[in-house]
Enzyme design. Sequence first.
Site, PDB file in Angstrom:
ATOM      1  N   GLY A  73      -7.219  -0.161  23.940  1.00 62.92           N
ATOM      2  CA  GLY A  73      -6.592  -1.127  23.024  1.00 62.92           C
ATOM      3  C   GLY A  73      -5.110  -0.791  22.992  1.00 62.92           C
ATOM      4  N   LYS A 115     -12.440   3.352  18.831  1.00 60.79           N
ATOM      5  CA  LYS A 115     -12.508   3.622  17.395  1.00 60.79           C
ATOM      6  C   LYS A 115     -13.634   4.629  17.138  1.00 60.79           C
ATOM      7  CE  LYS A 115      -9.496   0.492  16.094  1.00 60.79           C
ATOM      8  NZ  LYS A 115      -8.203   0.877  15.504  1.00 60.79           N
ATOM      9  N   LYS A 165      -4.279  16.569  11.886  1.00 56.47           N
ATOM     10  CA  LYS A 165      -4.162  15.126  12.203  1.00 56.47           C
ATOM     11  C   LYS A 165      -4.948  14.296  11.188  1.00 56.47           C
ATOM     12  CE  LYS A 165      -3.340  11.277  14.534  1.00 56.47           C
ATOM     13  NZ  LYS A 165      -4.253  10.660  15.441  1.00 56.47           N
ATOM     14  N   ASN A 183      -3.538  11.162   9.079  1.00 54.95           N
ATOM     15  CA  ASN A 183      -4.181   9.841   8.995  1.00 54.95           C
ATOM     16  C   ASN A 183      -4.618   9.518   7.565  1.00 54.95           C
ATOM     17  OD1 ASN A 183      -5.404  10.313  12.255  1.00 54.95           O
ATOM     18  ND2 ASN A 183      -4.094   8.642  11.690  1.00 54.95           N
ATOM     19  N   ASN A 235       6.116   1.579  12.862  1.00 62.33           N
ATOM     20  CA  ASN A 235       4.787   1.206  13.368  1.00 62.33           C
ATOM     21  C   ASN A 235       3.909   0.663  12.248  1.00 62.33           C
ATOM     22  OD1 ASN A 235       2.735   1.160  15.447  1.00 62.33           O
ATOM     23  ND2 ASN A 235       1.740   2.810  14.334  1.00 62.33           N
ATOM     24  N   SER A 275       0.261   1.019  11.166  1.00 60.05           N
ATOM     25  CA  SER A 275      -0.810   1.954  11.504  1.00 60.05           C
ATOM     26  C   SER A 275      -1.997   1.192  12.089  1.00 60.05           C
ATOM     27  CB  SER A 275      -1.265   2.721  10.256  1.00 60.05           C
ATOM     28  OG  SER A 275      -2.022   1.857   9.424  1.00 60.05           O
ATOM     29  N   GLU A 326     -11.296   2.490  10.433  1.00 60.80           N
ATOM     30  CA  GLU A 326     -11.808   3.855  10.628  1.00 60.80           C
ATOM     31  C   GLU A 326     -11.841   4.628   9.318  1.00 60.80           C
ATOM     32  OE1 GLU A 326     -10.838   5.227  15.076  1.00 60.80           O
ATOM     33  OE2 GLU A 326      -9.034   4.899  13.886  1.00 60.80           O
TER      34      GLU A 326
HETATM   35  O1  PAF Z   1      -3.830   5.534  13.424  1.00 61.23           O
HETATM   36  C1  PAF Z   1      -2.601   5.481  13.658  1.00 61.23           C
HETATM   37  O2  PAF Z   1      -1.928   4.459  13.445  1.00 61.23           O
HETATM   38  C2  PAF Z   1      -1.942   6.685  14.304  1.00 61.23           C
HETATM   39  O3  PAF Z   1      -2.869   7.756  14.334  1.00 61.23           O
HETATM   40  C3  PAF Z   1      -0.631   7.159  13.675  1.00 61.23           C
HETATM   41  C4  PAF Z   1      -0.207   8.419  14.403  1.00 61.23           C
HETATM   42  C5  PAF Z   1      -0.794   7.435  12.191  1.00 61.23           C
HETATM   43  C6  PAF Z   1       0.518   6.225  13.915  1.00 61.23           C
HETATM   44  O4  PAF Z   1       0.455   5.036  13.192  1.00 61.23           O
END
Ligand code: PAF
Length: 299
Positions: free
Chosen positions: A9, A73, A178, A182, A245, A247, A260
Amino acid sequence: MEIVVFGAGSLGSVLGGLLAREHDVTLVARDPHAATVAADGLLIEGAREAHVRPAATTDGEALSADLAVVTVKAFDTRSAAETLATGSYDAALSLQNGMGNEPTLAEHLPCPVLAGTATYGAVLEEPGRVRCTGVGEVVLGPREGGASAVADRVGSAFDPAGLKTTVAADMPRRLWEKLAVNAGINPVTALARVENGAVLEPPAADVARTAARETARVARAEGVDLADDEATAAFERVAAATAENESSMLQDVRAGRRTEVAAISGYVVDRAGAAGIEVPTNETLAAALEAWERGQNLG
Ligand code: PAF
């Protein structure tokens, strides 16, 4: 190196596209993305730019390669593992969000399964065109920690393709770190419909930082050495690097897709329950997202 990116994706296409500059890459993706890439190649725009021609298919059965990079996912991991098991790979690497992916892959695959994290921002703009919205890094290594020749080989293959890659001996801790990133960014941005950078500013910052701190507390209860300030520092670093970005969870909500949240905030809540720890912020965020999913008849 021959590499299959399973679940190309947004993130899988950015990573697979960058890897295709150096390696023989096949993207396993949905149509019309797969058909467009097969016909016209893949255009990467934004913070990284490339036009590459990886192979692309919707059929992930019976493929073989040196490495399978899994980017589906979290809730699709079991079905991905079953499909991958029809093929042949020397190694598999999960670069997914959420917890519990590697054990599921390892249950089905005879090859070594490496754990990994990727903090790139990525958006699939249209079939065949993906935007890199934040340059992060890939961290990978044996899923139980320690060193392995397979992890070193994969790390050496990723670096020349321009993916900033660290081979780590402490993957269990890296996965929790991580998860804290998230848990801070994804549900807050998805509920507030804001870009990642907004979680660094009031009023979202307090909620997001608390979710990351709660995650670190649960990690420590599981024997993982992750301090609160390390979790919040990682969260802040990734939010700043991917400030523009949307997410993956916000992209899912906007598209009316299942999120998720169960493998991120829901996982923190479950493990906190087992350890007798209170994580009210993760609980609230998970409940709100799960309510949204129910309202959409998802999940
Ligand atoms: O799920 C996401 O979007 C990514 O893991 C991250 C690194 C938070 C960037 O948006």
